[in-house]
Design an enzyme around this catalytic site. Structure first.
Site: not given
Ligand code: NAD
Length: 283
Positions: A51, A95, A118
């Site tokens: 990422k 994460q 997200d």
């Protein structure tokens, strides 16, 4: 049979994002993404590195906040508060998975919905279900982008989504229903999985079990999207679909790797640009 080439499409999207990032910079805003990584799970470390590299590639500023496995929930919450307040950061992702002593829901709910690139905050998930403008989770959003690129119209199609997690299957269901597909969603308790997959025009699988979907479980001409990522003992990466045999019956199919994976990262970049633009408009 046509391969749904996520690698190729993600490159195209990244070059568009690069231009958008440059435009924003001209207007005084450098899009910024913060990532929180807890512990030293090798897969999570790899995803975070990928990422970060993708951000560098397109000109998005990124910062990774790394914490040991022993971090307390309180410390994590105050880090999130700090990032929520930082005007140079437009997107924040946590994460997953988090260690067991941390309440993941509490953590995800603390992320400002405006920075929730997200799309895991219940506020954004609710807006997604209602078909309102929101941050949709990157993996299902990437699948919808693949459909768009290959002119696959889901309107009126019978779609079987296998896997019903909050980050993959459920938002996938919402995006499809909002585009007027008829969606069956299957999971571990589904009695006869093959009965569902066999009648579907499109099968989308995100479970994490190699060879879960075999050729006898799909109809001729089916469109197959494989979200699963599994590392075999020999190190090889495979999806959830028996690619070799299912691809003989499919009209379109995603490979693993090179299908949904790169699209997920491209959508994260896209959501970060969107967050930066929203920030600019709200100023
Ligand atoms: P998860 O464990 O949270 O959810 C798995 C889902 O599969 C659950 O709904 C469960 O009920 C269902 N399931 C389990 N066994 C089943 C079976 N035998 N038949 C039918 N359903 C079954 O996992 P997740 O986080 O949603 O991830 C799923 C897979 O997708 C994993 O392989 C993960 O690595 C992969 N993934 C890939 C990307 C990407 O970018 N390509 C992104 C996220 C997740």
């Amino acid at each position: 049979m046509t391969i749904l080439d996520g690698k190729k499409l993600s490159q195209k999207i990244k070059s568009e994002i690069k231009k958008e990032a440059q435009e924003l910079k001209k207007e005084g805003i450098t899009p910024g993404l913060a990532v929180i990584l807890v512990g030293n799970d090798p897969a999570s470390q790899t995803y975070v590195r990928m990422k970060k590299d993708a951000c560098n590639e397109v000109g998005i500023y990124s910062v990774v906040h790394e914490f040991p496995e022993t971090i307390t929930q309180k410390e994590l919450l105050s880090t999130i508060d700090m990032i929520n307040e930082n005007p140079n950061i437009h997107g924040l992702l946590i994460q997953l998975p988090l260690p067991k002593h941390i309440d993941t829901t509490k953590i995800l709910e603390r992320v400002s919905p405006k920075k929730d690139v997200d799309g895991f905050h219940p506020y954004n998930m609710g807006r997604l279900v209602e078909g309102l403008d929101t941050f949709a989770p990157c993996t299902p959003l990437g699948v919808m982008e693949l459909f768009k690129e290959y002119n696959i119209d889901v309107y009126g199609k019978d779609v079987c989504v296998v896997g019903a997690s909050n980050i993959v299957g459920k938002p996938m269901w919402a995006l499809l229903v909002n585009k007027m597909a008829t969606v069956d969603i299957c999971h571990i308790a589904t009695k006869d999985l093959a009965a569902h997959t066999k009648r579907a025009d499109i099968v989308i699988v995100g479970v994490g079990k190699p060879n879960l979907i075999t050729a006898d479980m799909v109809k001729e001409g089916v469109i197959v999207v494989d979200i699963g990522i599994n590392k075999l003992p020999d190190g090889k990466l495979v999806g959830d679909v028996d690619f070799e045999n299912v691809s003989k019956k499919a009209s379109y199919i995603t490979p693993v790797p090179g299908g949904v994976g790169p699209m997920t990262i491209a959508m994260l970049l896209k959501n970060t640009i969107k967050a930066a633009k929203n920030f600019k408009e709200a100023k």
